[in-house]
Every structure is written in structure tokens, then in C-alpha cells.
Design an enzyme around this catalytic site. Sequence first.
Site, PDB file in Angstrom:
ATOM      1  CG  ASP A 222       5.807   3.628   0.772  1.00 19.55           C
ATOM      2  OD1 ASP A 222       6.147   4.284   1.787  1.00 19.55           O
ATOM      3  OD2 ASP A 222       4.629   3.507   0.415  1.00 19.55           O
TER       4      ASP A 222
ATOM      5  CE  LYS B  51       2.306   4.912   8.333  1.00 17.00           C
ATOM      6  NZ  LYS B  51       0.913   5.083   8.600  1.00 17.00           N
TER       7      LYS B  51
ATOM      8  CE1 TYR C 236      -3.787   2.406   0.785  1.00 17.64           C
ATOM      9  CE2 TYR C 236      -2.375   3.251   2.527  1.00 17.64           C
ATOM     10  CZ  TYR C 236      -3.499   3.370   1.742  1.00 17.64           C
ATOM     11  OH  TYR C 236      -4.344   4.444   1.899  1.00 17.64           O
TER      12      TYR C 236
HETATM   13  N1  HOZ Z   1      -0.704   3.284   6.340  1.00 14.84           N
HETATM   14  C1  HOZ Z   1      -1.671   3.275   7.380  1.00 14.84           C
HETATM   15  C2  HOZ Z   1      -2.419   1.988   7.415  1.00 14.84           C
HETATM   16  N2  HOZ Z   1      -1.679   0.869   7.106  1.00 14.84           N
HETATM   17  C3  HOZ Z   1      -2.518   4.470   7.276  1.00 14.84           C
HETATM   18  C4  HOZ Z   1      -3.644   4.487   8.208  1.00 14.84           C
HETATM   19  C5  HOZ Z   1      -4.896   4.852   7.516  1.00 14.84           C
HETATM   20  O1  HOZ Z   1      -5.089   4.400   6.367  1.00 14.84           O
HETATM   21  O2  HOZ Z   1      -5.672   5.542   8.136  1.00 14.84           O
END
Ligand code: HOZ
Length: 430
Positions: free
Chosen positions: A240, A268, A145
Site C-alpha cells: 500500500d 494521494k 491503515y
Molecule cells: N490516510 C489519511 C490519514 N492517515 C487519510 C486522511 C483521512 O482519513 O481523512
Amino acid sequence: MRDYKNSIAAFREAQKHIPGGVNSPVRSFKSVDGDPLFIARAKGAKVYDIDGNEYIDYVGSWGPMILGHAHQSVLDALKEVSELGVSYGAPTLLETEMAMMIKRMMPSIESVRMVNSGTEATMSALRLARGFTGRELVLKFEGCYHGHNDSFLIKAGSGALTFGTPNSPGVTTGTAQSTLIAKYNDLESVKQLFEKHGEHIAAVILEPVTGNMGVVEPLKDFLQGVRDLCTEYGTVLIFDEVMTGFRLAAGGAQELYSITPDLTTLGKIIGGGLPVGAYGGKQEIMDQLAPKGPVYQAGTLSGNPLAMAAGLATLRILEQTPFFYNVMDMKAARLAKGLKKCLAETGIPGVVNRVGSMFTLFFTEEQSVKSFDDVMKSDTKRFARFFKLSLDAGVYLAPSQFEAGFVSIAHTDEMIDQTVEAALNAMKQL
Ligand code: HOZ
């Protein structure tokens, strides 16, 4: 059973005004068939909901809270900077300090641009890679992702996977056709795509250690193999490291596995809990960005002073505390060992994957979880039951089987032992 009545009522109200009641789908507890907690406050490794319940927190705002919540140095920095005004839309010294700090900690980055989220970072890095190479295709991995930009919402992980929409409606056919999909930890699948489309692939993007389909570690030689293919075909390799950057080591996964990407995306932790992203890498690629070069990318709040202050306060501690990562890893190792013991003692089939302070407990009959296909064999119903029992025992995990848990430096051995005890009791009831 804990009392959640205030959170339940708050969620009912929120649903009237906010789509699904939440501002990001993974928060909704939908996949674990529950109502989300509404958080009132947090300190150290604990969060407190609006019903007055206390939890040991392994969500950590989905990764940023490596120092624990409301760390005094971060609060002091925010107070000091906010009194000078909160946004100017003009350069500040803090931005240069941040760029220098990032370059020092992650030497593959020779120049860096600040943005406001991980999504913005990956989206912009891809545009830059396309502008630099003059090519269109991007290769990503199933289950990885990279935020919610169209190009990446094809076979995506995290919430897209959790809620069964890895290919989101709204993404145009043209965009989907520009995205090639390979299998994580399967170098052969990458080679085949390069053999067919190599000359047209602008970028390969991946989470060097996945977190968004749960934690999966790269197999030996996988990352190096991808690096070599990118070099051979003149493709930009994007790591990433939104999740892994400054978490797995001061220099992220690229330091841990000694691989040098061309571009890196961050988020983050560099914001210390405020909305921040960044992307950076080789000077000759970054020089293509406006105003120096022709590739356009901009942002009113990019490099915002509050975000820079919180991020810098966090990174300074990471950079300057001896053995910070060793100490945090020992805590996470204690937790992983405890969870494995719980599985063994109760006979519940499962696998605990851990890299540094990131971990996932997969409920699965498999002996190991090394690929997206392995991940997909997990028993999500059993996870949902475990999640609820853990919550009731005061342990706050990410509400999805397909996410990473995060240990912070604020987690004490006592908290970890408490977590393991709660897991054992939960597993006995599964
Ligand atoms: N990358 C985070 C979840 N794996 C982001 C959190 C979200 O999507 O709110």
C-alpha cells in the site's frame, strides 16, 4: 493566542448538517480536544484559515501536496483540461499517458487501473488478489491503515486508531474472520500465521513504511522476509503505497528498499490534490480484471480528465526535476534534526522518526519507536498540548499523534527554522 472565532462558528454550523461537522473524522481535532480550522486558501507550504491566520502546513492535504499548494503547473493543467469538458465516462488519451507514466516510475507495475481514492484502490486490489488466487484470507498488520473498506477496519491505524475504534462496528464477523493480523516489523508473527493458514492466504497487505500509526521504518530484512513468505506460499504481496508512492522516491518505498511487490496501491500524489487512486502490478494478475478477466471493478469517474491532468502535471515535475527527492529529504532532515535538538534541550522525552519527507514526533519515554506496541506508549495528552501550542505559533500539524507529517518541496529553510523555534517554545511550556 490567535483568534479562531470564524472557524469555531463555522464548525458549529457544519455540525448541524454533517456528521461530526466533517467529511473525514481525522479532520475534526477531536483527539486534540479542539475545533478544526476551516481553510480559506493555500499557496506553497502555507495554508490560511477563515480568520485570516497563516500557517506553515505539514498536513499537505494528508500527503498529496508534494509540490506545495496551488502549484502553477497543476493550475495550468486543470484550466486547460477543464475547458474541454470535465467528465465523459469514456476513454481519454490522458489515462494512457498516466498509465505509461506510472509504469515508468514504478517498474513493478506492468498494468494499472485508475480509481477514485486510496480506499477504492486497496479494496479492489484485495478482491483481485482473492479472484486470482481463489483464496479468502488477507493478512494485514496492526496499526496499518488501508482505507475504510470492511476487511481493513480490523486493528486499523489512522483515524480508526486515533478515535479508539480500530475494529469498527458494522464490520461483519465473517469479514473479520477473513482478516489475519500480524505485528509490523515482527517477521516471526507473520511466519506463524503462514505456518497455520499459508495455503488460504490470498494477500498480504502492508504500508512498507507506516504513516498511519505515525512513521515507522521497516527493520532490515522485514520487507524481504515478507516477500519471501508470499513467494513461498503463492500469496499476492500488496504494497500500500498510497502515502509513500512518489513520495519516498520516484518509485516509492519499493524503490527505496529494493523489494518488488505483486500489486501496488496508489493515491494521494498521483492525483495532484484531486480525488484519485490506482492499483497495478503483475500483468498476469491485472489481466484477471474485467473486461479482460472475470474479477469485476468499475467506476463512473475513474480516470477523470481533471484528476489525470493534475496528477500528470505533478508526476512530470517529480520525474523530470533533477535531485528533487534529495532536496526535499534535506529539508525534512533539517526539520527532524531541529526537533531532536528541541527534545534534548528541554528534556521532554520523545523520538523523531523520519523516512524521506515523512516524519512523526512521538512523545514517549521509549528510546526508539519501531513497532505498534512502541507507538501505543506515546503520551497523546502531551501531543495534544504540543499540537495546540504549535497551531498558535502558526504551525499546522496533523491533529493526531498517530499520523505522519509531510514536508513538501515548497518548504523553505526559513520556514523549517521557524517551525523548530515554535517547537522549542511549545516544548518549554509542556
Ligand atoms: N490516510 C489519511 C490519514 N492517515 C487519510 C486522511 C483521512 O482519513 O481523512
